[in-house]
Design an enzyme around this catalytic site. Sequence first.
Site, PDB file in Angstrom:
ATOM      1  N   GLY A  17      74.824 -16.590  66.635  1.00  0.00           N
ATOM      2  CA  GLY A  17      74.062 -17.512  65.812  1.00  0.00           C
ATOM      3  C   GLY A  17      74.854 -18.778  65.601  1.00  0.00           C
ATOM      4  O   GLY A  17      75.658 -19.173  66.439  1.00  0.00           O
ATOM      5  N   CYS A  18      74.664 -19.402  64.473  1.00  0.00           N
ATOM      6  CA  CYS A  18      75.338 -20.656  64.142  1.00  0.00           C
ATOM      7  C   CYS A  18      76.856 -20.466  64.167  1.00  0.00           C
ATOM      8  O   CYS A  18      77.382 -19.552  63.540  1.00  0.00           O
ATOM      9  CB  CYS A  18      74.888 -21.125  62.768  1.00  0.00           C
ATOM     10  SG  CYS A  18      75.782 -22.563  62.175  1.00  0.00           S
ATOM     11  N   PHE A  19      77.556 -21.337  64.889  1.00  0.00           N
ATOM     12  CA  PHE A  19      79.000 -21.166  64.979  1.00  0.00           C
ATOM     13  C   PHE A  19      79.715 -21.438  63.663  1.00  0.00           C
ATOM     14  O   PHE A  19      80.834 -20.990  63.459  1.00  0.00           O
ATOM     15  CB  PHE A  19      79.629 -21.952  66.121  1.00  0.00           C
ATOM     16  CG  PHE A  19      79.251 -23.404  66.283  1.00  0.00           C
ATOM     17  CD1 PHE A  19      78.926 -24.235  65.226  1.00  0.00           C
ATOM     18  CD2 PHE A  19      79.236 -23.948  67.555  1.00  0.00           C
ATOM     19  CE1 PHE A  19      78.597 -25.560  65.415  1.00  0.00           C
ATOM     20  CE2 PHE A  19      78.907 -25.279  67.762  1.00  0.00           C
ATOM     21  CZ  PHE A  19      78.591 -26.089  66.681  1.00  0.00           C
ATOM     22  N   CYS A  21      78.939 -20.097  60.881  1.00  0.00           N
ATOM     23  CA  CYS A  21      79.017 -18.763  60.277  1.00  0.00           C
ATOM     24  C   CYS A  21      80.081 -17.910  60.967  1.00  0.00           C
ATOM     25  O   CYS A  21      80.930 -17.297  60.316  1.00  0.00           O
ATOM     26  CB  CYS A  21      77.671 -18.046  60.393  1.00  0.00           C
ATOM     27  SG  CYS A  21      76.292 -18.856  59.592  1.00  0.00           S
TER      28      CYS A  21
END
Length: 187
Positions: A17-19, A21
């Site tokens: 997912g979002c890097f 995070c």
Amino acid sequence: MNEQNNLNLEIAIFAGGCFWCTEAVFQRLNGVEEVVSGYTGGTIKNPAYREICTGRTGHAEGVKITFNPEKISYPELLEVFFATHDPTTLNRQGNDVGTQYRSEIFYTTPEQKQLAEEFIQVLEKENVFSSPIVTAVSEAKPFYLAEEEHHNYYNENRQQPYCQFIIDPKIKKLNNHFSKKLKHGTL
């Protein structure tokens, strides 16, 4: 020569997912020497964030983790990876939707490939998740560093709503379930 050059460090590359995070989670683990955000798994050289967001380059937002296997093993990294994102949703994590947010492990050695595949088999056999795991296991491709504003994002922007509502719960989960694996003094 610094101490890091004397260690037998290894590289792990994960897309979950979002890097922002993923970077925040792995930065806190004892034995992790460095975590950098970037793009991997795509078809063009040196992609920019605006290109990644279109989903047309094939890249995933990912992190490149430099770790000391004497302090934290690759299977331990896999355990944290699977516990801190949803490996059952194809091309999405929560409200982040698109191929750039896919769940993928980019192995750097044949041993990492085997360990990742075996780990997924165990999770599936034990029905850890209510849906099938869609995490891909692929050979590492070139890793391109993200733009500077994406590095260390959570640590420098905790007041941002995205950090408070999306990343804070992951960090809380990390603290609750993996407290013995955390660096001292990290939250």
